[in-house]
Design an enzyme around this catalytic site. Structure first.
Site, PDB file in Angstrom:
ATOM      1  N   GLU A   1       0.840  -1.199   0.000  1.00 35.14           N
ATOM      2  CA  GLU A   1       0.000   0.000   0.000  1.00 35.14           C
ATOM      3  C   GLU A   1       0.872   1.245   0.000  1.00 35.14           C
ATOM      4  OE1 GLU A   1      -3.248  -0.534   3.160  1.00 35.14           O
ATOM      5  OE2 GLU A   1      -1.796  -2.128   3.591  1.00 35.14           O
TER       6      GLU A   1
ATOM      7  N   LYS B   1       2.212   4.619   1.364  1.00 37.34           N
ATOM      8  CA  LYS B   1       2.348   5.151   2.728  1.00 37.34           C
ATOM      9  C   LYS B   1       1.991   6.642   2.691  1.00 37.34           C
ATOM     10  CE  LYS B   1       5.483   5.218   6.693  1.00 37.34           C
ATOM     11  NZ  LYS B   1       5.431   6.660   6.989  1.00 37.34           N
TER      12      LYS B   1
ATOM     13  N   ASP C   1       1.469  10.358   3.631  1.00 38.92           N
ATOM     14  CA  ASP C   1       2.231  11.238   4.526  1.00 38.92           C
ATOM     15  C   ASP C   1       1.259  12.153   5.264  1.00 38.92           C
ATOM     16  OD1 ASP C   1       4.368  12.325   5.777  1.00 38.92           O
ATOM     17  OD2 ASP C   1       5.049  13.544   4.098  1.00 38.92           O
TER      18      ASP C   1
ATOM     19  N   TYR D   1      -6.633   2.207   6.437  1.00 40.13           N
ATOM     20  CA  TYR D   1      -5.691   1.163   6.034  1.00 40.13           C
ATOM     21  C   TYR D   1      -5.714  -0.068   6.938  1.00 40.13           C
ATOM     22  CZ  TYR D   1      -2.728   3.336   9.655  1.00 40.13           C
ATOM     23  OH  TYR D   1      -2.236   3.845  10.830  1.00 40.13           O
TER      24      TYR D   1
ATOM     25  N   LYS E   1      10.999   3.568   2.882  1.00 42.51           N
ATOM     26  CA  LYS E   1      11.015   5.038   2.859  1.00 42.51           C
ATOM     27  C   LYS E   1      11.716   5.519   1.592  1.00 42.51           C
ATOM     28  CE  LYS E   1       9.541   7.088   5.861  1.00 42.51           C
ATOM     29  NZ  LYS E   1       9.939   7.469   7.229  1.00 42.51           N
TER      30      LYS E   1
ATOM     31  N   CYS F   1      28.829  45.799   2.416  1.00 44.19           N
ATOM     32  CA  CYS F   1      27.467  45.356   2.756  1.00 44.19           C
ATOM     33  C   CYS F   1      26.491  45.734   1.636  1.00 44.19           C
ATOM     34  CB  CYS F   1      27.030  45.998   4.071  1.00 44.19           C
ATOM     35  SG  CYS F   1      25.308  45.649   4.502  1.00 44.19           S
TER      36      CYS F   1
ATOM     37  N   CYS G   1      23.995  48.609   3.470  1.00 45.00           N
ATOM     38  CA  CYS G   1      24.461  49.918   3.961  1.00 45.00           C
ATOM     39  C   CYS G   1      25.807  50.325   3.382  1.00 45.00           C
ATOM     40  CB  CYS G   1      24.529  49.922   5.482  1.00 45.00           C
ATOM     41  SG  CYS G   1      25.873  48.908   6.150  1.00 45.00           S
TER      42      CYS G   1
ATOM     43  N   CYS H   1      28.737  42.277   8.391  1.00 43.24           N
ATOM     44  CA  CYS H   1      28.664  43.739   8.444  1.00 43.24           C
ATOM     45  C   CYS H   1      28.635  44.134   9.922  1.00 43.24           C
ATOM     46  CB  CYS H   1      27.402  44.239   7.734  1.00 43.24           C
ATOM     47  SG  CYS H   1      27.103  46.014   7.968  1.00 43.24           S
TER      48      CYS H   1
ATOM     49  N   CYS I   1      23.251  49.598  10.392  1.00 42.59           N
ATOM     50  CA  CYS I   1      22.840  48.956   9.139  1.00 42.59           C
ATOM     51  C   CYS I   1      21.332  48.705   9.150  1.00 42.59           C
ATOM     52  CB  CYS I   1      23.587  47.633   8.963  1.00 42.59           C
ATOM     53  SG  CYS I   1      23.056  46.698   7.510  1.00 42.59           S
TER      54      CYS I   1
END
Length: 668
Positions: A113, A115, A117, A222, A310, A404, A407, A422, A427
């Protein structure tokens, strides 16, 4: 209309609406237009208003839920809901098959089946009527979420036959519903759900059923808790029975005569999962015969007759268009890959963090490259590698800037650090990010004051530091885009409520370097007021448990700074609490807490507490929560899908609790 005629008409409407609901939500094959369904529903509502004493628990009108609950009741499952052992490769599947054959021989069949989630749930029917629904919890005890499950329209409130039965399934959020929900949350500046599973779990654990009702959840059944009274002899026959009773069962299941057939089925859905309108994270493989299942038996935590394959993390190829730079609240410059939009594990990805300059160089990432992208932990997008063979020669090497991007101050790399930073305290990007941090959930928790609202307030120069938040007016808020009367009122209420937070929330919100949420709590407990902390010397700070030299220097520097001193004064003027409101740990130790002085590790998925809630409560009782298991670990709390940490705890013979045991101890 007399009562006899009303009762007859009610039954007719129940039968019609339940049938049409089944056709629409389970069979996906409606026989009437939506307008006709709505007309019959309105007719039923009108009739029930006239005769409220006749409303039955399985009436289609009972799906919207009632008033919000104050808490969830605990529910003990008649038959435990076991978790499954995991397989990650073809070799793991063949090893499982070998163990099964050694135990029961070669004459058996598998049932495979998808799975789903989502969130595992249990539904209980008595004489065909749905009476209770609960979460899996720790497998033995879950939470009563009946009112929320009633809002899922594929769950019949009455079965086709008068069975008394407990059935198991997976509640999930369809992909379309997930995208719609996150779009709405983004527009409302609320935190986005990372994936449909989290969205489904969060919806079903809402105390107000109306929230669950608005989120368009669905469910596949299930299994059956106790097959004893059903007369079936195989799992697949049990699934057929569930369908016969009117319950929704996934159609993609398949019987497999050999492990080779199982592997083909796994390969089919490893490739085919993106085509489904719901998320799956693997394949469940079970021995079909119930007698053979009983013969194989269970371990302490998992059945020997089933395994969950999985899927590996999904990897896709897309083009890297650009690299964008952002400035964090501590001045760290973070590069982010801007990608051509691509679907990864169910969501569209356009951005992926590149972390720092060294990683870009290590992976030789260039503008215009074709790159492989995956979601780490199926949540966070990351660039795995570059497809060098697809380069045309037009790709451009990326160079980190010297100044930066916000700034234009010169960037520095502090000793021992990888990141460029920075260091200009003025800033704008740093100030904006620090405001976002201040209002965040783990700090002052000002609901409604998200990144977009703060960005607007900052650009309109209405806030320049955290204290300005507390002097905002309704008139100023109403100037903001998408800010109506109700939103403004809610935000002002949230700002006012945050004034009463305990000191640790404020300390964490101030963003002092090296002071995280745990350290903020330690400091608040020890000094009890911000004034005592501010007047403390570096030497005194070093005497506080868990405070090292870097943290002591950062705290002292913060309170010596004249600007921060002014900020604290303005916060006091606004009425912000400056004292620790929790119970001191020393006092709690006198209660003789089990956790006092113990090192605890949390692993797996907790369903009744968040990880942060569990950590906070354990530490409030004198325990220390760490991230790894060692010989120094005293206790491991194992949630759902606990993995290597649980295995190591068992190897080292460390005590292991489930979540219910933890809650029992915390309540004591």
């Amino acid at each position: 209309m007399d009562s006899k005629a009303a009762e007859k008409q009610l039954k007719e409407l129940y039968n019609l609406l339940n049938q049409y609901n089944y056709e629409y939500h389970v069979l996906d094959n409606p026989s009437i237009p939506d307008a006709e369904y709505d007309r019959l529903m309105q007719q039923l509502i009108k009739l029930e208003k006239e005769h409220p004493e006749m409303i039955a628990p399985d009436s289609p009108t009972q799906r919207v839920g009632g008033e919000a609950l104050s808490a969830f009741e605990k529910v003990r499952h008649d038959t435990p809901m076991l978790s499954l052992a995991n397989a990650f490769s073809e070799a793991d599947l063949r090893d499982f098959d070998r163990r099964v054959r050694q135990a029961i021989g070669d004459e058996f069949t598998y049932i495979c089946e998808l799975k789903i989630d989502g969130l595992a749930v249990s539904l209980r029917y008595e004489n065909g009527v749905f009476v209770k629904g609960s979460t899996r919890g720790d497998g033995t005890v879950g939470e009563d979420i009946t009112a929320n499950l009633k809002t899922i329209r594929s769950i019949p409130l009455k079965l086709n036959e008068s069975y008394s039965i407990e059935v198991r399934g997976e509640a999930y959020m369809p992909k379309k519903s997930f995208l719609k929900l996150n779009k709405a949350r983004e527009e409302n500046e609320e935190m986005l759900f990372a994936n449909p599973r989290n969205a489904a779990a969060g919806s079903l654990r809402q105390l107000d059923p109306r929230i669950a009702a608005s989120r368009n959840l669905d469910l596949f059944l299930y299994g059956i808790g106790d097959y004893g009274s059903t007369g079936v002899t195989t799992h697949s026959a049990g699934l057929d029975l569930l369908e016969k009773l009117g319950l929704k069962v996934n159609k993609e299941r398949r019987k497999c005569e050999s492990i080779e057939d199982v592997i083909k089925y796994v390969e089919q859905w490893t490739e085919g999962r993106p085509n489904l309108d719901y998320e799956i994270d693997g394949i469940v493989i079970k021995v079909d015969s119930l007698d053979q299942q009983e013969q194989l038996g269970n371990t302490a935590r998992t059945p020997r007759w089933a395994i969950a394959f999985k899927f590996p993390a999904e990897e896709v190829v897309t083009k890297l268009i650009d690299i964008e730079l952002s400035v964090g609240r501590t001045g760290v410059i973070t590069p982010t890959a801007i990608l051509e939009p691509v679907l990864v594990a169910g969501t569209t990805v356009q951005r992926a963090s590149l972390h720092n300059e060294d990683l870009i160089r290590e992976k030789d990432i260039r503008l215009g490259d074709w790159v492989v992208v995956k979601k780490a932990g199926d949540i966070i997008p990351e660039v795995v590698n570059v497809l060098v063979e697809r380069r045309s020669g037009e790709e451009l090497a990326f160079e980190m800037p010297s100044h930066c991007p916000d700034c234009n101050s010169e960037l520095v790399r502090l000793e021992g650090e990888v990141a460029l930073r920075c260091i200009n305290p003025k800033c704008p990007a740093q100030i904006r990010e620090s405001l976002i941090h201040f209002a965040s959930r783990n700090a002052m928790n000002i609901e409604g004051l998200g990144e977009k609202v703060i960005g607007q307030l900052f650009s309109h120069q209405l806030i320049r530091d955290a204290s300005d938040i507390y002097f905002l007016t309704r008139e100023q808020l109403l100037q903001m885009e998408r800010m109506g009367e109700k939103s403004a009122s809610n935000l002002l209420s949230a700002i006012e409520a945050s004034k009463a937070n305990s000191l640790e929330k404020l300390l964490f919100g101030l963003g002092i370097r090296h002071v995280g949420a745990k350290a903020a709590t330690t400091l608040a407990e020890h000094f009890e007021s911000i004034d005592r902390l501010a007047s403390t010397s570096r030497e005194e700070l070093l005497n506080v448990p868990e405070v090292g030299e870097k943290m002591a220097d950062a705290i002292a520097t913060f309170f010596e700074n004249e600007e921060f001193e002014q900020l604290i004064s303005k916060l006091k003027l606004a009425g912000i609490n400056m004292h620790y409101l929790g119970q001191k740990r020393a006092t709690l130790e006198n209660i003789d807490s089990y956790f006092t002085g113990k090192t605890v590790v949390l692993t797996g998925k907790l369903e009744m507490l968040t990880r942060n809630e569990a950590k906070d409560r354990i530490e409030a009782l004198g325990g220390t929560v760490t991230g790894s298991v060692s010989k120094k670990t005293d206790l491991v709390i194992a949630g759902i899908d606990a993995g290597s940490k649980l295995a190591k705890a068992e190897e080292l013979e460390i005590e292991v609790w489930d979540e219910v045991r933890l809650l029992d101890e915390l309540e004591e």
